[in-house]
Design a protein around this motif. Structure first.
Motif, mmCIF file in Angstrom:
data_model
loop_
_atom_site.group_PDB
_atom_site.id
_atom_site.type_symbol
_atom_site.label_atom_id
_atom_site.label_comp_id
_atom_site.label_asym_id
_atom_site.label_seq_id
_atom_site.Cartn_x
_atom_site.Cartn_y
_atom_site.Cartn_z
ATOM 1 N N SER A 1 2.345 -8.498 -12.359
ATOM 2 C CA SER A 1 2.239 -7.432 -11.365
ATOM 3 C C SER A 1 1.099 -6.497 -11.741
ATOM 4 C CB SER A 1 3.555 -6.652 -11.289
ATOM 5 O OG SER A 1 4.626 -7.483 -10.920
ATOM 6 N N SER A 2 0.672 -5.678 -10.782
ATOM 7 C CA SER A 2 -0.379 -4.693 -11.067
ATOM 8 C C SER A 2 -0.225 -3.485 -10.149
ATOM 9 C CB SER A 2 -1.773 -5.313 -10.884
ATOM 10 O OG SER A 2 -1.981 -5.653 -9.531
ATOM 11 N N VAL A 3 -0.798 -2.376 -10.613
ATOM 12 C CA VAL A 3 -0.777 -1.129 -9.855
ATOM 13 C C VAL A 3 -2.148 -0.474 -9.999
ATOM 14 C CG1 VAL A 3 0.238 1.187 -9.670
ATOM 15 C CG2 VAL A 3 1.685 -0.757 -10.299
ATOM 16 N N SER A 4 -2.665 0.038 -8.902
ATOM 17 C CA SER A 4 -3.872 0.862 -8.960
ATOM 18 C C SER A 4 -3.688 2.043 -8.014
ATOM 19 C CB SER A 4 -5.119 0.054 -8.589
ATOM 20 O OG SER A 4 -5.051 -0.369 -7.243
ATOM 21 N N ARG B 1 -3.984 13.656 -0.669
ATOM 22 C CA ARG B 1 -4.799 12.505 -0.288
ATOM 23 C C ARG B 1 -4.906 11.571 -1.488
ATOM 24 N NH1 ARG B 1 -7.737 16.670 1.225
ATOM 25 N NH2 ARG B 1 -9.500 16.147 -0.105
ATOM 26 N N TRP B 2 -4.167 10.499 -1.436
ATOM 27 C CA TRP B 2 -4.203 9.490 -2.490
ATOM 28 C C TRP B 2 -3.694 8.176 -1.918
ATOM 29 C CZ3 TRP B 2 0.276 7.081 -4.473
ATOM 30 C CH2 TRP B 2 1.488 7.640 -4.065
ATOM 31 N N SER B 3 -4.012 7.095 -2.586
ATOM 32 C CA SER B 3 -3.521 5.797 -2.148
ATOM 33 C C SER B 3 -3.329 4.909 -3.370
ATOM 34 C CB SER B 3 -4.482 5.132 -1.160
ATOM 35 O OG SER B 3 -5.726 4.878 -1.786
ATOM 36 N N GLY B 4 -2.432 3.960 -3.209
ATOM 37 C CA GLY B 4 -2.165 3.035 -4.290
ATOM 38 C C GLY B 4 -1.909 1.640 -3.752
ATOM 39 N N ASP B 5 -2.201 0.668 -4.579
ATOM 40 C CA ASP B 5 -1.913 -0.726 -4.266
ATOM 41 C C ASP B 5 -1.010 -1.270 -5.356
ATOM 42 O OD1 ASP B 5 -3.556 -1.252 -1.871
ATOM 43 O OD2 ASP B 5 -5.200 -0.709 -3.213
ATOM 44 N N VAL B 6 0.084 -1.882 -4.941
ATOM 45 C CA VAL B 6 1.034 -2.484 -5.861
ATOM 46 C C VAL B 6 1.121 -3.968 -5.527
ATOM 47 C CG1 VAL B 6 3.436 -2.499 -6.640
ATOM 48 C CG2 VAL B 6 2.370 -0.338 -5.941
ATOM 49 N N ALA B 7 0.835 -4.806 -6.504
ATOM 50 C CA ALA B 7 1.040 -6.250 -6.372
ATOM 51 C C ALA B 7 2.256 -6.574 -7.217
ATOM 52 C CB ALA B 7 -0.182 -7.015 -6.849
ATOM 53 N N MET B 8 3.351 -6.956 -6.555
ATOM 54 C CA MET B 8 4.615 -7.116 -7.252
ATOM 55 C C MET B 8 5.017 -8.585 -7.377
ATOM 56 S SD MET B 8 8.259 -5.244 -6.609
ATOM 57 C CE MET B 8 7.390 -3.746 -6.325
ATOM 58 N N ARG C 1 0.881 -1.169 0.000
ATOM 59 C CA ARG C 1 0.000 0.000 0.000
ATOM 60 C C ARG C 1 0.915 1.215 0.000
ATOM 61 N NH1 ARG C 1 -5.306 0.845 -0.893
ATOM 62 N NH2 ARG C 1 -6.224 2.353 0.488
ATOM 63 N N ILE C 2 0.678 2.148 -0.928
ATOM 64 C CA ILE C 2 1.512 3.353 -1.001
ATOM 65 C C ILE C 2 0.632 4.591 -0.901
ATOM 66 C CG2 ILE C 2 3.388 2.288 -2.309
ATOM 67 C CD1 ILE C 2 2.160 3.537 -4.860
ATOM 68 N N GLY C 3 1.240 5.687 -0.503
ATOM 69 C CA GLY C 3 0.540 6.960 -0.395
ATOM 70 C C GLY C 3 1.244 7.850 0.604
#
Length: 186
Positions: free
Chosen positions: A55-58, A40-47, A9-11
């Protein structure tokens, strides 16, 4: 450096998402090149480091969270009043129309390259319009991920700001940059 497989989880406050604008037109000397930051933002990275295609990023950004961090150039420094005016303009109907479109989203559709140098292609949705964008990124030796993408605002129905009867205007192309310290070392 080795990127670890996993979901992250990034942000803020650890990661930063910046938007950089530039000016054009005969009156460009009067305006400022702006650096905005999404607060204010958030991201999900599946590495999956050895199979980036899996992999994926949202990422989701709250549109009313863009704050002016810096204004370079111009005839005079930006004031707090200027910053407030810029924020009001950004939130208006001709720009992001935050009342009707509270978020911007990015969803990856393809990831290629290596952990040290990669491309993430995905769907960017702004103001209800979705178009593909490619992000170019890299990992620093300390594990910091960074990257950027440039796109044309008008493609998403955003009218670049103008003043002085069009003599001063923001360039249609903006650059988005991200910095995620330590992701690669988690």
């Amino acid at each position: 450096m080795t990127l670890s497989d996993g979901t992250y989880r990034i942000g803020p406050p650890d990661a930063r998402l910046l938007i950089r604008t530039s000016r054009t037109g005969l009156g460009r000397r009067a305006g400022h090149d702006l650096t905005l930051e999404a607060t204010r933002w958030s991201g999900d990275v599946a590495m999956v480091a050895d199979a980036p295609e899996r992999s994926s990023v949202s990422v989701t950004v709250e549109t009313d969270s863009l704050d002016v961090r810096e204004g370079t150039g111009g005839l005079k420094p930006l004031t707090e009043g200027d910053r407030a005016d810029i924020k009001r303009t950004l939130e208006g109907k001709g720009q992001l129309h935050t009342a009707e479109h509270p978020t911007i989203t990015f969803r990856s559709t393809r990831i290629t390259g290596t952990p040290q140098s990669f491309e993430i292609t995905g769907d960017l949705t702004i103001k209800g319009r979705t178009h593909p964008v490619t992000v170019h990124g890299s990992a620093d030796p300390d594990g910091t991920l960074r990257g950027s993408a440039s796109f044309t605002q008008s493609t998403w129905g955003i009218k670049p700001y103008t003043a002085f009867l069009g003599a001063l205007k923001l360039a249609d192309e903006v650059r988005v940059e991200f910095i995620c310290p330590g992701v690669a070392g988690r």
